[in-house]
Each structure stands twice: as structure tokens, then as C-alpha cells.
Design an enzyme around this catalytic site. Structure first.
Site, PDB file in Angstrom:
ATOM      1  N   CYS A   3       0.856  -1.193   0.000  1.00  0.00           N
ATOM      2  CA  CYS A   3       0.000   0.000   0.000  1.00  0.00           C
ATOM      3  C   CYS A   3       0.890   1.242   0.000  1.00  0.00           C
ATOM      4  CB  CYS A   3      -0.903  -0.013   1.240  1.00  0.00           C
ATOM      5  SG  CYS A   3      -1.759   1.551   1.511  1.00  0.00           S
ATOM      6  N   CYS A   6       0.604   3.294   3.198  1.00  0.00           N
ATOM      7  CA  CYS A   6       1.302   2.683   4.352  1.00  0.00           C
ATOM      8  C   CYS A   6       2.804   2.932   4.228  1.00  0.00           C
ATOM      9  CB  CYS A   6       1.003   1.182   4.425  1.00  0.00           C
ATOM     10  SG  CYS A   6      -0.671   0.819   5.001  1.00  0.00           S
ATOM     11  N   HIS A  98      -8.616   7.804   2.688  1.00  0.00           N
ATOM     12  CA  HIS A  98      -7.981   9.124   2.740  1.00  0.00           C
ATOM     13  C   HIS A  98      -9.005  10.200   2.454  1.00  0.00           C
ATOM     14  CE1 HIS A  98      -7.549   7.573  -1.386  1.00  0.00           C
ATOM     15  NE2 HIS A  98      -7.675   8.831  -1.797  1.00  0.00           N
ATOM     16  N   HIS A 100      -9.288  14.100   1.036  1.00  0.00           N
ATOM     17  CA  HIS A 100      -8.644  15.216   0.350  1.00  0.00           C
ATOM     18  C   HIS A 100      -9.129  16.511   0.999  1.00  0.00           C
ATOM     19  CE1 HIS A 100      -7.603  12.901  -3.471  1.00  0.00           C
ATOM     20  NE2 HIS A 100      -8.536  12.118  -2.960  1.00  0.00           N
TER      21      HIS A 100
END
Ligand code: DGP
Length: 126
Positions: A3, A6, A98, A100
Site C-alpha cells: 500500500c 502505508c 484518505h 482530500h
């Protein structure tokens, strides 16, 4: 796990960090779509919004608690937009949850047109 985010958290992929605490990491997007474009991620790997559950909600809560602090540090006094793309139809390209943060200028009012989802267009400074 293979990932990208990560690897950004563990430092094996470099990033321009803007915030870090024990549970949250934030960094500038590699392909900014606005004068300010920062990604905020939980350090715990969660694939997407679809995978948020009672078991990992504590980490998501920490992300949401960090976002106003990050926005303040970024100087986004006049507001910003928060987006989380999810899955195939949401055009999620990195499978690590995530958010933005987009801002630094007045953004377009509509994110979705009646012809479908507007594609993200790379930002160019005027
Ligand atoms: P999304 O399409 O919502 O999955 O957004 C993924 C974002 O991640 C996209 O705007 C580009 C950004 N991104 C992908 N790889 C990297 C990277 O290696 N470094 C940084 N800083 N951003 C990346």
C-alpha cells in the site's frame, strides 16, 4: 501489504508532511488540484469508507478531529472542501482510506454535474 500510503507513513516513500500524531498522517498530494491539496489518512490501514466499522471507527474519529487543526495550520480560514473517493464508481485510486482537503481559492460550486461525476482536473496556478 503493498500500500503506497502505508509506505508513506513508514517513510519508505517520501512525502511532504504537514501533520502527524499517533493515529493520523497528512501530506501534500503529489498531483495538486487546488492551491492547497492535502491528504489526511489514518495510520491504521483501512481500505476505504466502505470498510469503516465499529472496530476501526476510533481511528476515523481521530482523523476527523485532526482535520480542523490541519486546516488551521494550512491557513484555510475561509473554508475548504473535504472529499473521500470510495471504490470503483467513486474513482478511488489508492485503497487506503484518505480525505482530500482542497482549498486556498474559491472552488467550483458543483462537484457533480447532471452528466455524471466531473473528472478531477489538475490545478494550474492562474
Ligand atoms: P484518490 O483518487 O481519491 O484515490 O486519490 C489518491 C490521491 O493520492 C491522488 O490525488 C494522488 C495521490 N497520490 C498517489 N500516490 C501518491 C504518492 O506517492 N505521494 C503523494 N504525495 N500523493 C500520492
Amino acid at each position: 501489504m503493498d500500500c503506497i500510503f502505508c509506505k508513506i507513513i513508514d517513510g519508505s516513500i517520501p512525502s511532504k508532511k504537514v501533520y502527524e500524531d499517533e493515529a493520523v498522517y497528512a501530506f501534500h498530494d503529489i498531483n495538486p488540484l487546488a492551491p492547497v491539496h492535502v491528504l489526511v489518512i489514518p495510520k491504521m490501514h483501512i481500505d476505504s469508507m466502505d470498510k469503516v466499522s465499529a472496530d476501526n471507527a476510533e481511528y476515523v474519529k481521530k482523523v476527523f478531529l485532526a482535520i480542523p487543526k490541519i486546516a488551521e495550520e494550512l491557513g484555510l480560514k475561509n473554508g475548504y472542501r473535504l472529499i473521500s473517493n470510495c471504490g470503483e464508481d467513486g474513482c478511488q485510486s489508492v485503497k487506503h482510506l484518505h480525505f482530500h482537503i482542497l482549498g486556498g481559492k474559491k472552488l467550483e460550486e458543483k462537484l457533480v454535474s447532471r452528466f455524471g461525476l466531473k473528472c478531477f482536473v489538475p490545478f494550474h496556478q492562474d
